[in-house]
Scaffold this motif. Sequence first.
Motif, mmCIF file in Angstrom:
data_model
loop_
_atom_site.group_PDB
_atom_site.id
_atom_site.type_symbol
_atom_site.label_atom_id
_atom_site.label_comp_id
_atom_site.label_asym_id
_atom_site.label_seq_id
_atom_site.Cartn_x
_atom_site.Cartn_y
_atom_site.Cartn_z
ATOM 1 N N ALA A 17 -5.537 1.048 -1.092
ATOM 2 C CA ALA A 17 -6.387 1.774 -0.147
ATOM 3 C C ALA A 17 -7.294 0.845 0.658
ATOM 4 C CB ALA A 17 -7.235 2.808 -0.895
ATOM 5 N N GLN A 18 -7.480 -0.369 0.168
ATOM 6 C CA GLN A 18 -8.304 -1.327 0.904
ATOM 7 C C GLN A 18 -7.466 -2.215 1.821
ATOM 8 O OE1 GLN A 18 -11.537 -3.178 -1.546
ATOM 9 N NE2 GLN A 18 -10.614 -1.954 -3.175
ATOM 10 N N LEU A 19 -6.164 -1.955 1.855
ATOM 11 C CA LEU A 19 -5.250 -2.736 2.691
ATOM 12 C C LEU A 19 -4.566 -1.861 3.738
ATOM 13 C CD1 LEU A 19 -3.619 -4.865 -0.148
ATOM 14 C CD2 LEU A 19 -5.168 -5.733 1.625
ATOM 15 N N PRO B 115 -2.427 -9.576 7.989
ATOM 16 C CA PRO B 115 -2.645 -10.777 7.171
ATOM 17 C C PRO B 115 -2.058 -10.721 5.763
ATOM 18 C CG PRO B 115 -4.619 -9.436 7.168
ATOM 19 C CD PRO B 115 -3.652 -8.751 8.086
ATOM 20 N N ALA B 116 -1.679 -9.543 5.299
ATOM 21 C CA ALA B 116 -1.062 -9.403 3.978
ATOM 22 C C ALA B 116 0.426 -9.139 4.192
ATOM 23 C CB ALA B 116 -1.700 -8.258 3.196
ATOM 24 N N THR C 144 -6.419 -9.124 -3.401
ATOM 25 C CA THR C 144 -6.352 -7.662 -3.276
ATOM 26 C C THR C 144 -4.898 -7.191 -3.278
ATOM 27 O OG1 THR C 144 -8.393 -7.730 -1.976
ATOM 28 C CG2 THR C 144 -7.142 -5.685 -1.926
ATOM 29 N N LEU C 145 -4.038 -7.905 -2.564
ATOM 30 C CA LEU C 145 -2.616 -7.552 -2.531
ATOM 31 C C LEU C 145 -1.986 -7.703 -3.910
ATOM 32 C CD1 LEU C 145 -0.126 -6.793 -0.824
ATOM 33 C CD2 LEU C 145 0.161 -9.231 -0.315
ATOM 34 N N GLN C 146 -2.309 -8.771 -4.602
ATOM 35 C CA GLN C 146 -1.787 -8.996 -5.948
ATOM 36 C C GLN C 146 -2.227 -7.888 -6.901
ATOM 37 O OE1 GLN C 146 0.320 -10.986 -7.457
ATOM 38 N NE2 GLN C 146 -0.203 -10.529 -9.580
ATOM 39 N N ARG C 147 -3.509 -7.522 -6.871
ATOM 40 C CA ARG C 147 -4.007 -6.451 -7.744
ATOM 41 C C ARG C 147 -3.339 -5.126 -7.405
ATOM 42 N NH1 ARG C 147 -5.342 -6.012 -12.095
ATOM 43 N NH2 ARG C 147 -7.185 -4.667 -11.995
#
Length: 261
Positions: free
Chosen positions: A142-144, A174-175, A199-202
């Motif tokens: 949700a933050q991406l 960027p991700a 953040t992407l990994q989590r």
Amino acid sequence: MAQSLPMLPSLRGQVHPDEWTARLELAACYRVFAMLGWTEMIYNHITVRLPASVSGSEKQFLINPFGLHYSEVTASNLVKINAQGRVLDGSKFPVNPAGFTVHAAIHEGLDGAHCVMHTHTTAGVAVACLQGGLQQTNFYTAQLHDMVAYHDFEGITIHADEAPRLLKSIGNKPAVILRNHGLLAWGQNLSHTFAILWTLQRACEIQMATFSMGLAIPVSEAIAAKCTQDALQFNPNHGAGRDVLDALVRQVNRIDESYAT
């Protein structure tokens, strides 16, 4: 019997102060990745572009010496290269051409891509192999919102002609999820890029755990957009990941400060 690492003289005092600062930060980041388990034997890369105070009008980059584990990277054994991957600092260590092909394309093709990180974590590769990819079902996805790009798998990334297609896939996001391959992030500096990749990994880790148990609860577009707007970890006014990365470097320092040599 394993060969010991060659003893290299410290480059501190032999390079521009801004280059030494960049070397210290990047070497510390490699050790952070090792501490987090974001390693793939001797493979994968984190690259940073050196500032103009060091390189002038030429684009120059720092990359890990190929053949070393991330836990063996130091400020002095990082290799300085140009956009074509040519070694500039006389390093005896080789550079992995497959690794720098993707990084060079992004550094060269995207404004603001001063740092590029790429991983093959289990969660990251698993989501990259999943039909539907990363799905909007948890706090981190949700933050991406509208920040994640996808690039289809074309094989081992050693062919420069893939660069235009890669850049077209990424756009300004960027991700990046490299399908069937792994995760990638790029940003304006090392800490900013780390915040995006973390953040992407989590998000991938939580999705992998959730999907192993059953159906996930979707997060609506409106809520996800609001979460991304409200998130502070990418905002330069709130550190853009600097505080988080600094905290992890302090943990590394309590374990092993040899990266600073």
